[in-house]
Scaffold this active site. Structure first.
Site, PDB file in Angstrom:
ATOM      1  N   GLU A  55       0.782  -1.198  -0.072  1.00 43.80           N
ATOM      2  CA  GLU A  55      -0.103  -0.016   0.128  1.00 43.80           C
ATOM      3  C   GLU A  55       0.773   1.315  -0.039  1.00 43.80           C
ATOM      4  O   GLU A  55       1.930   1.145   0.692  1.00 43.80           O
ATOM      5  CB  GLU A  55      -0.803   0.032   1.181  1.00 43.80           C
ATOM      6  CG  GLU A  55      -1.830   1.243   1.553  1.00 43.80           C
ATOM      7  CD  GLU A  55      -2.756   1.555   0.486  1.00 43.80           C
ATOM      8  OE1 GLU A  55      -2.613   1.241  -0.916  1.00 43.80           O
ATOM      9  OE2 GLU A  55      -3.969   2.033   0.839  1.00 43.80           O
ATOM     10  N   GLU A  56       0.585   2.228  -0.941  1.00 45.59           N
ATOM     11  CA  GLU A  56       1.218   3.416  -0.929  1.00 45.59           C
ATOM     12  C   GLU A  56       2.548   2.999  -1.558  1.00 45.59           C
ATOM     13  O   GLU A  56       3.565   3.479  -0.821  1.00 45.59           O
ATOM     14  CB  GLU A  56       1.374   4.107   0.551  1.00 45.59           C
ATOM     15  CG  GLU A  56      -0.061   4.728   1.060  1.00 45.59           C
ATOM     16  CD  GLU A  56      -0.804   5.723   0.141  1.00 45.59           C
ATOM     17  OE1 GLU A  56      -0.245   5.873  -0.969  1.00 45.59           O
ATOM     18  OE2 GLU A  56      -1.759   5.942   0.529  1.00 45.59           O
ATOM     19  N   LEU A  57       2.623   2.487  -2.690  1.00 43.00           N
ATOM     20  CA  LEU A  57       3.692   1.867  -3.257  1.00 43.00           C
ATOM     21  C   LEU A  57       5.125   3.189  -3.588  1.00 43.00           C
ATOM     22  O   LEU A  57       6.168   2.583  -3.338  1.00 43.00           O
ATOM     23  CB  LEU A  57       3.495   1.188  -4.659  1.00 43.00           C
ATOM     24  CG  LEU A  57       4.722   0.795  -5.408  1.00 43.00           C
ATOM     25  CD1 LEU A  57       5.388  -0.834  -4.796  1.00 43.00           C
ATOM     26  CD2 LEU A  57       4.090   0.310  -6.855  1.00 43.00           C
TER      27      LEU A  57
END
Length: 210
Positions: A131-133
């Protein structure tokens, strides 16, 4: 449960790609695009479909897990009507599917050393979600996948992020390759009732001024 009633209509192509065997699912989009909701639903569906497979959810900073992906996975079990089949705990931070003992682990990359020593009671880790790469370094992601995704006949790496403004940033330059499916979503693809009038008013204002 009708999946179409709990995820946006724009994620049909991504669902078909997963069913066709893609091994990497990249979902980009701004706030209110529904990407995290979709990925949490897909994560649970794939866990239930593969009884020897465990899951791992990652964020760059461990302190952000509880109020983001941990809460999102819990929401997905409720939305799918299987909440009572899961046991959630905060120490250690994990979720267990009670009928099979499959686990979903939550880690921050600020404690990345622990990834190399993860041992599951059976099976293998085949599901990962970054998540939130864009907050990760490219090498961090590659190293984590190589350390964790070993063995088993199924693997799916999910990656979600809000595209940075810099077109040269690494997440904006990922090339197409075999097994990779890319999809971009916006808030316009979700029912207005899901977002609320306040969100829509702010979004329309931003469209006018920027």
């Amino acid at each position: 449960v009708k999946i179409s009633e709990i995820i946006g209509s724009g994620f049909g192509d991504s669902r078909r790609a997963v069913r066709s065997g893609c091994s990497e699912l990249i979902e980009s989009g701004g706030r209110g695009s529904g990407k995290s909701s979709y990925l949490s639903i897909e994560f649970i569906l794939q866990l239930l479909k593969h009884p020897d497979c465990h899951g791992l959810v990652l964020r760059k900073v461990g302190a952000t897990l509880r109020t983001s992906v941990y809460a999102q996975i819990l929401w997905a079990t409720q939305a799918l009507g299987v909440r009572e089949l899961f046991r959630f705990s905060l120490s250690p931070m994990e979720a267990e599917y009670l009928p099979t003992g499959q686990k979903i682990l939550f880690f921050g990359m600020d404690d990345a050393g622990k990834l190399k020593s993860i041992k599951m009671p059976f099976g293998y880790i085949g599901l990962m979600w970054f998540e939130e790469l864009d907050q990760f370094e490219e090498e961090e992601v590659r190293s984590a996948e190589q350390s964790v995704l070993r063995g088993g006949d199924f693997s799916l790496s999910m990656k979600s992020f809000n595209p940075p403004m810099d077109p040269n940033y690494w997440v904006n330059r990922m090339e197409d390759k075999e097994g990779r499916h890319r999809h971009h979503s916006t808030y316009l693809e979700l029912p207005e009732a899901w977002l609320g009038q306040r969100f829509l008013q702010d979004a329309r204002h931003l469209e006018q001024v920027n």
